[in-house]
Design an enzyme around this catalytic site. Structure first.
Site, PDB file in Angstrom:
ATOM      1  N   TRP A 151       1.400  -1.011   0.043  1.00 38.37           N
ATOM      2  CA  TRP A 151       0.075   0.048  -0.214  1.00 38.37           C
ATOM      3  C   TRP A 151       1.199   1.551  -0.480  1.00 38.37           C
ATOM      4  O   TRP A 151       0.417   2.266   0.039  1.00 38.37           O
ATOM      5  CB  TRP A 151      -0.900   0.050   1.274  1.00 38.37           C
ATOM      6  CG  TRP A 151      -0.443   0.005   2.398  1.00 38.37           C
ATOM      7  CD1 TRP A 151      -0.607  -1.538   3.211  1.00 38.37           C
ATOM      8  CD2 TRP A 151       1.127   0.838   3.487  1.00 38.37           C
ATOM      9  NE1 TRP A 151       0.796  -1.459   4.325  1.00 38.37           N
ATOM     10  CE2 TRP A 151       0.832  -0.119   4.173  1.00 38.37           C
ATOM     11  CE3 TRP A 151       1.336   1.859   2.864  1.00 38.37           C
ATOM     12  CZ2 TRP A 151       2.131   0.300   5.056  1.00 38.37           C
ATOM     13  CZ3 TRP A 151       1.985   2.516   4.049  1.00 38.37           C
ATOM     14  CH2 TRP A 151       2.531   1.452   4.880  1.00 38.37           C
ATOM     15  N   ASN A 152       2.011   1.426   0.560  1.00 40.23           N
ATOM     16  CA  ASN A 152       2.932   1.906   0.405  1.00 40.23           C
ATOM     17  C   ASN A 152       2.992   3.677  -0.822  1.00 40.23           C
ATOM     18  O   ASN A 152       3.147   4.567  -0.856  1.00 40.23           O
ATOM     19  CB  ASN A 152       3.937   1.866   1.268  1.00 40.23           C
ATOM     20  CG  ASN A 152       5.053   1.056   1.019  1.00 40.23           C
ATOM     21  OD1 ASN A 152       4.935   0.225  -0.482  1.00 40.23           O
ATOM     22  ND2 ASN A 152       6.468   1.566   1.414  1.00 40.23           N
ATOM     23  N   LYS A 175      -2.828  -8.741  -7.821  1.00 39.87           N
ATOM     24  CA  LYS A 175      -3.507  -8.053  -6.798  1.00 39.87           C
ATOM     25  C   LYS A 175      -2.317  -6.845  -6.175  1.00 39.87           C
ATOM     26  O   LYS A 175      -1.943  -7.025  -5.186  1.00 39.87           O
ATOM     27  CB  LYS A 175      -3.747  -8.945  -6.198  1.00 39.87           C
ATOM     28  CG  LYS A 175      -4.385  -9.359  -4.533  1.00 39.87           C
ATOM     29  CD  LYS A 175      -3.540 -10.173  -3.360  1.00 39.87           C
ATOM     30  CE  LYS A 175      -3.263  -9.366  -3.197  1.00 39.87           C
ATOM     31  NZ  LYS A 175      -3.686  -8.246  -2.089  1.00 39.87           N
ATOM     32  N   GLY A 229       6.406  -6.399  -1.022  1.00 40.75           N
ATOM     33  CA  GLY A 229       6.167  -6.118   0.385  1.00 40.75           C
ATOM     34  C   GLY A 229       6.779  -6.458   1.468  1.00 40.75           C
ATOM     35  O   GLY A 229       8.191  -6.600   2.087  1.00 40.75           O
ATOM     36  N   GLU A 251      10.724  -7.984  -3.372  1.00 41.40           N
ATOM     37  CA  GLU A 251      11.293  -6.382  -3.396  1.00 41.40           C
ATOM     38  C   GLU A 251      10.346  -7.074  -1.716  1.00 41.40           C
ATOM     39  O   GLU A 251       9.710  -6.671  -1.409  1.00 41.40           O
ATOM     40  CB  GLU A 251      10.358  -5.274  -4.122  1.00 41.40           C
ATOM     41  CG  GLU A 251      11.138  -5.513  -5.224  1.00 41.40           C
ATOM     42  CD  GLU A 251      12.582  -5.328  -5.139  1.00 41.40           C
ATOM     43  OE1 GLU A 251      13.059  -4.619  -4.244  1.00 41.40           O
ATOM     44  OE2 GLU A 251      13.187  -5.080  -6.585  1.00 41.40           O
ATOM     45  N   CYS A 285      10.338   1.215   2.225  1.00 38.83           N
ATOM     46  CA  CYS A 285      11.186   0.051   2.330  1.00 38.83           C
ATOM     47  C   CYS A 285      12.916   1.145   2.472  1.00 38.83           C
ATOM     48  O   CYS A 285      13.879   0.429   3.169  1.00 38.83           O
ATOM     49  CB  CYS A 285      10.883  -0.968   1.841  1.00 38.83           C
ATOM     50  SG  CYS A 285      10.752  -0.012   0.204  1.00 38.83           S
ATOM     51  N   GLU A 382      11.846  -2.606  11.045  1.00 35.15           N
ATOM     52  CA  GLU A 382      11.146  -1.371  10.341  1.00 35.15           C
ATOM     53  C   GLU A 382      10.202  -0.123  11.651  1.00 35.15           C
ATOM     54  O   GLU A 382       9.564  -0.921  11.682  1.00 35.15           O
ATOM     55  CB  GLU A 382      10.823  -2.437   8.979  1.00 35.15           C
ATOM     56  CG  GLU A 382      11.382  -2.176   7.712  1.00 35.15           C
ATOM     57  CD  GLU A 382      10.158  -2.398   6.911  1.00 35.15           C
ATOM     58  OE1 GLU A 382       9.508  -3.843   6.828  1.00 35.15           O
ATOM     59  OE2 GLU A 382      10.678  -1.845   5.941  1.00 35.15           O
ATOM     60  N   SER A 442      16.190   5.626  -5.020  1.00 33.01           N
ATOM     61  CA  SER A 442      15.277   5.322  -5.777  1.00 33.01           C
ATOM     62  C   SER A 442      15.532   5.369  -7.570  1.00 33.01           C
ATOM     63  O   SER A 442      14.711   7.155  -7.234  1.00 33.01           O
ATOM     64  CB  SER A 442      13.449   5.527  -5.344  1.00 33.01           C
ATOM     65  OG  SER A 442      13.517   4.723  -4.395  1.00 33.01           O
ATOM     66  N   GLU A 459      13.957  -4.758  -9.442  1.00 31.69           N
ATOM     67  CA  GLU A 459      12.855  -4.086 -10.718  1.00 31.69           C
ATOM     68  C   GLU A 459      14.279  -2.796 -10.635  1.00 31.69           C
ATOM     69  O   GLU A 459      14.795  -2.296 -10.379  1.00 31.69           O
ATOM     70  CB  GLU A 459      11.974  -3.693  -9.687  1.00 31.69           C
ATOM     71  CG  GLU A 459      11.227  -4.953  -9.152  1.00 31.69           C
ATOM     72  CD  GLU A 459       9.992  -4.498  -9.006  1.00 31.69           C
ATOM     73  OE1 GLU A 459       9.348  -3.984  -7.716  1.00 31.69           O
ATOM     74  OE2 GLU A 459       8.785  -5.407  -8.866  1.00 31.69           O
TER      75      GLU A 459
HETATM   76  P1  NAP Z   1       2.686  -7.406   3.469  1.00 34.77           P
HETATM   77  O1  NAP Z   1       1.847  -7.379   4.903  1.00 34.77           O
HETATM   78  O2  NAP Z   1       3.290  -8.021   3.462  1.00 34.77           O
HETATM   79  O3  NAP Z   1       1.471  -6.942   2.684  1.00 34.77           O
HETATM   80  C1  NAP Z   1       1.986  -7.034   0.773  1.00 34.77           C
HETATM   81  C2  NAP Z   1       0.906  -7.652   0.289  1.00 34.77           C
HETATM   82  O4  NAP Z   1       0.858  -8.829   0.208  1.00 34.77           O
HETATM   83  C3  NAP Z   1      -0.091  -7.134   0.112  1.00 34.77           C
HETATM   84  O5  NAP Z   1      -0.990  -6.733  -1.575  1.00 34.77           O
HETATM   85  C4  NAP Z   1      -0.181  -7.842   0.626  1.00 34.77           C
HETATM   86  O6  NAP Z   1      -2.462  -8.368   1.148  1.00 34.77           O
HETATM   87  C5  NAP Z   1      -0.113  -8.954   0.522  1.00 34.77           C
HETATM   88  N1  NAP Z   1      -0.375 -10.135   0.786  1.00 34.77           N
HETATM   89  C6  NAP Z   1      -0.525 -10.927   2.909  1.00 34.77           C
HETATM   90  N2  NAP Z   1      -0.452 -11.822   3.598  1.00 34.77           N
HETATM   91  C7  NAP Z   1      -0.530 -12.533   1.280  1.00 34.77           C
HETATM   92  C8  NAP Z   1      -1.047 -13.895   1.269  1.00 34.77           C
HETATM   93  N3  NAP Z   1      -0.786 -15.236   2.343  1.00 34.77           N
HETATM   94  N4  NAP Z   1      -0.549 -14.014  -0.162  1.00 34.77           N
HETATM   95  C9  NAP Z   1      -1.117 -13.307  -1.140  1.00 34.77           C
HETATM   96  N5  NAP Z   1      -0.996 -11.940  -0.838  1.00 34.77           N
HETATM   97  C10 NAP Z   1      -0.781 -12.096   0.801  1.00 34.77           C
HETATM   98  O7  NAP Z   1       3.435  -5.595   3.286  1.00 34.77           O
HETATM   99  P2  NAP Z   1       2.835  -4.533   3.471  1.00 34.77           P
HETATM  100  O8  NAP Z   1       2.502  -4.071   4.904  1.00 34.77           O
HETATM  101  O9  NAP Z   1       1.329  -4.471   2.574  1.00 34.77           O
HETATM  102  O10 NAP Z   1       3.871  -3.054   3.273  1.00 34.77           O
HETATM  103  C11 NAP Z   1       4.851  -2.946   3.966  1.00 34.77           C
HETATM  104  C12 NAP Z   1       6.186  -3.960   3.719  1.00 34.77           C
HETATM  105  O11 NAP Z   1       6.605  -3.914   1.870  1.00 34.77           O
HETATM  106  C13 NAP Z   1       7.578  -3.597   4.284  1.00 34.77           C
HETATM  107  O12 NAP Z   1       8.164  -4.264   4.378  1.00 34.77           O
HETATM  108  C14 NAP Z   1       8.365  -2.763   3.058  1.00 34.77           C
HETATM  109  O13 NAP Z   1       9.384  -2.741   3.215  1.00 34.77           O
HETATM  110  C15 NAP Z   1       7.564  -3.511   2.354  1.00 34.77           C
HETATM  111  N6  NAP Z   1       7.874  -2.761   0.754  1.00 34.77           N
HETATM  112  C16 NAP Z   1       9.232  -3.321   0.371  1.00 34.77           C
HETATM  113  C17 NAP Z   1       9.463  -2.898  -1.051  1.00 34.77           C
HETATM  114  C18 NAP Z   1      10.846  -3.112  -2.237  1.00 34.77           C
HETATM  115  O14 NAP Z   1      11.041  -2.856  -2.831  1.00 34.77           O
HETATM  116  N7  NAP Z   1      11.534  -3.921  -1.581  1.00 34.77           N
HETATM  117  C19 NAP Z   1       8.987  -1.446  -1.684  1.00 34.77           C
HETATM  118  C20 NAP Z   1       7.426  -1.512  -0.647  1.00 34.77           C
HETATM  119  C21 NAP Z   1       7.784  -1.571   0.342  1.00 34.77           C
HETATM  120  P3  NAP Z   1      -3.233  -8.031   2.376  1.00 34.77           P
HETATM  121  O15 NAP Z   1      -2.988  -6.735   2.795  1.00 34.77           O
HETATM  122  O16 NAP Z   1      -4.614  -8.703   2.304  1.00 34.77           O
HETATM  123  O17 NAP Z   1      -3.326  -8.724   3.060  1.00 34.77           O
END
Ligand code: NAP
Length: 479
Positions: A151-152, A175, A229, A251, A285, A382, A442, A459
């Site tokens: 979502w970020n 998704k 995520g 990522e 992130c 984090e 970035s 990416e």
């Molecule tokens: P998240 O809780 O891991 O969720 C990311 C995505 O995965 C959401 O769409 C989520 O949907 C989905 N998801 C969760 N459980 C799943 C499952 N069992 N099967 C399939 N999909 C599933 O992360 P977030 O809170 O949205 O984002 C924050 C995290 O993203 C942080 O750790 C951040 O560092 C990381 N991030 C990394 C980067 C990078 O490029 N390295 C960039 C941006 C963010 P639901 O919410 O419905 O579960």
């Protein structure tokens, strides 16, 4: 916002969920519901997968120039609609409008970049060592992909995956995160308008991520997962992908060190800290999570950073002059509050902020903590909020192992005016990216990604498209 789609996008059509389910989308600045959207279940996901699988063969045969021009047109439409897209993003995610406009431009740039890469997919030819056989190498799309985004950065995390997938000739099921689905649906409408054939991109919004995605990953028809995520969810998806040997790009999370040496230009270091910490309210992130500052400049750095942080205006992202919007939801804010309370209990001093304001919305003030104990929980979590935690160090050989003492390795920031030290320290940091005297790394033209538990693959940049391509080798005997 009235013309923003709220249904699933499958096979080029806008559809309700098969069981009629819907879910609300909230404004984190007010807690109020913006609208209801379709809430997909496994049946809908199957339909989206069918559409992607059916479209794959023809899409792979579509001329690279045609794929390129669709991306280019979508890039132009995004820029034309920048203001509307920015308002939509601020409404569902909370970031101030100026930052949302910045993200729209950043997101669009991935489409421009990959429109240029679509027509540069190379191959190869060669004589094998025996001198008789020849080899021809061609590159082909990996096949239907599942793209999962957080979502970020609601728009840019989508275009960073969709851009190279389109350029490579892959079809997809996207998704998006349930907190910020509207930007992805708006993007799907733009791509349709830009001429993307039906079924190439399908979008399923859902509150049941596991139920929707797991069958696709295990089913054998999806050939690639690209996930952004948290590391915890990434690990689970890697395990699910193992069964059908699905290729993955990950990522994941970060825990960025921000190292300020005694020979740093403190003005640059404070500017860099503001960017590395406050971009996206700290919900990135790439956010600096641990500030290691040489003890001889730590007091001055902390004072100047606290002054800048304290001057930021907190409020709803749509209001003029606001620098810091709300955090994504109450859970996110609760986590930040708990981390600050833990650090203070262990002896940290609050230079500015640290107190949750009264009233609606998920606001948290820019906060600077100093004298932070290395035992504090925020050292290995984090923070994902506007909190800068400062620790001090004595010399290079002491700070590098401390900076590397984490399972993550996405990005590190180094501030020094010494060229040799800059190169030496950057090489010793266990990270995929380094910001050298800058707080922003970035860029669509650069390979973004991490090492260790921050992910797999890259990416953006020249290599971004490789994640969506496979080699095919042709053996040709010549007698
Ligand atoms: P998240 O809780 O891991 O969720 C990311 C995505 O995965 C959401 O769409 C989520 O949907 C989905 N998801 C969760 N459980 C799943 C499952 N069992 N099967 C399939 N999909 C599933 O992360 P977030 O809170 O949205 O984002 C924050 C995290 O993203 C942080 O750790 C951040 O560092 C990381 N991030 C990394 C980067 C990078 O490029 N390295 C960039 C941006 C963010 P639901 O919410 O419905 O579960």
């Amino acid at each position: 916002m009235t013309d923003t789609p709220t249904q699933l996008f499958i096979g080029g059509a806008w559809l309700d969920a098969a069981d009629g389910a819907t879910m609300p989308v909230d404004d984190p600045a007010t807690g109020e519901i913006i609208c209801h959207i379709a809430d997909a279940g496994p049946k809908d996901a199957r339909l989206a997968e069918d559409a992607a699988v059916q479209a794959q063969e023809e899409w792979a045969r579509t001329a690279p120039r045609a794929r390129s021009e669709i991306l280019r047109r979508a890039y132009e439409i995004i820029l034309e609609r920048s203001d509307g897209l920015a308002h939509l993003m601020t409404a569902e995610m909370g970031k101030p409008l100026a930052e949302a406009r910045g993200e729209v431009a950043y997101a669009a740039e991935f489409f421009r970049w990959f429109s240029e890469e679509a027509v540069r997919i190379d191959g190869g030819a060669g004589i094998l060592p025996d001198g008789r056989n020849r080899m021809l190498l061609s590159r082909r799309p990996v096949g239907p992909c599942l793209l999962i985004t957080p979502w970020n950065f609601p728009l840019a995390m989508g275009t960073r995956k969709i851009g190279p997938a389109i350029a490579a000739g892959c079809t997809m099921v996207l998704k998006p995160a349930p907190q910020t689905p509207l930007s992805s649906l708006a993007l799907a409408a733009i791509l349709k308008e830009a001429g993307l054939p039906d079924g190439v991109l399908n979008v399923v919004t859902t509150s049941r991520a596991g139920e929707v995605c797991e069958p696709l990953l295990r089913g054998g028809r999806i050939r690639k997962l690209s996930f952004t995520g948290s590391t915890a969810v990434g690990r689970l998806l890697l395990a699910q992908s193992a069964e059908a040997v699905v290729r993955t790009s990950m990522e994941l999370g970060g825990n960025a060190p921000f190292v300020v040496f005694e020979d740093a230009d403190l003005g640059k270091a404070v500017d860099g800290a503001m960017l590395a910490k406050m971009r996206n309210m700290g919900e990135a992130c790439t956010a600096a999570n641990r500030f290691f500052v040489h003890h001889s400049v730590a007091e001055e750095f902390g004072r100047r950073l606290a002054e800048r942080m304290g001057a930021l205006v907190v409020g709803p992202g749509t209001r003029d002059g606001v620098d810091v919007g709300p955090l994504i939801d109450r859970t996110g804010r609760g986590k930040v509050e708990a981390l600050v309370a833990d650090a203070v209990e262990r002896g940290a001093r609050v230079l500015v902020g640290g107190r949750t304001p009264e009233g609606p919305g998920c606001f948290y003030p820019p906060t600077v903590l100093t004298d932070v104990s290395p035992e504090s929980r925020l050292m290995d979590t984090e923070i994902f909020g506007p909190v800068a935690a400062i620790l001090t160090f004595g010399d290079e050989d002491e700070v590098i192992p401390r900076a590397n003492d984490t399972p993550w390795g996405l990005v590190g920031y180094v501030f020094t005016e010494g060229l040799e030290r800059a190169l030496r320290v950057s090489e010793r940091l266990e990270v995929g990216m380094v910001g050298l005297n800058t707080g922003l790394v970035s860029n669509p033209a650069a390979p973004f990604g991490g090492v260790k538990q921050s992910g797999l693959g890259r990416e953006g940049g020249r290599v971004g498209i490789d994640e969506f391509l496979e080699y095919q080798y042709l053996a040709v005997p010549v007698r």
